[in-house]
Design a protein around this motif. Structure first.
Motif: not given
Length: 194
Positions: A105, A123-124
């Motif tokens: 993301r 999320d990254q």
């Protein structure tokens, strides 16, 4: 009166006499959300990246389509089921090099420059997974798109590392021939959700 005060007084007087009135420009028009997203889409595509618009309900299918069966690594906090994905638990550079793609993301997308910023939240993932695989599929929600760089900086934590991505990795260092994939992914596929 001290010599310092006298000198500063003369400087102030000279500046007051020499300074013409400065016109204050009108505040720039802030584009509406639709304009921002369209501009972001256009600028990202200008960098030779692939942009796919999809609804949140269609995200899993859009990710599967972007991957087209490639082997994939994902950060531990992606919160999206991807068949066959390897969750990064500190994979080595050699292990990452054997993987075709990464799905992450983004923290923010910048409309004016077509830039995606990662701040390496769960999320990254860590920076290495966004740089080593040859394909980066990056999920950007339309609510994350901001007008310009100062707007993006205002959202970022200065204590966190960031990676700024403006299209696939490319260089023209050698005889001015464009070569892609030298310093990062050769292909960037942005999924613009919303």
């Amino acid at each position: 009166m001290s010599a310092r005060d006298e000198i500063l007084g003369r400087v102030r007087a000279a500046l007051a006499e020499a300074s013409p009135a400065v016109a204050v420009p009108a505040a720039p028009r802030v584009p509406d959300r639709g304009d921002l997203v369209a501009l972001f889409d256009e600028r990202v595509a200008d960098y030779r990246a692939v942009v796919t618009r999809c609804a949140a309900a269609d995200l899993a299918a859009a990710v599967a389509g972007a991957l087209a069966g490639a082997s994939v690594v994902v950060p531990p906090g992606l919160d999206l089921e991807i068949d066959g994905a390897v969750v990064d638990d500190g994979l080595t550079a050699a292990e990452l090099d054997r993987i075709d793609a990464v799905v992450t993301r983004a923290r923010v997308g910048i409309a004016e420059t077509g830039t995606i910023v990662l701040d390496h939240a769960p999320d990254q993932g860590r920076r290495a997974i966004s740089l080593v695989p040859d394909l980066h599929v990056c999920i950007v929600d339309v609510s994350q798109v901001v007008p310009d760089v100062p707007d993006a900086i205002a959202l970022l934590d200065p204590a966190r590392p960031t990676t700024w991505i403006s299209g696939p990795s490319a260089t023209s260092d050698i005889e001015l021939d464009r070569v892609e994939g030298v310093h990062g992914p050769r292909t960037l596929h942005v999924l613009l959700v919303g």
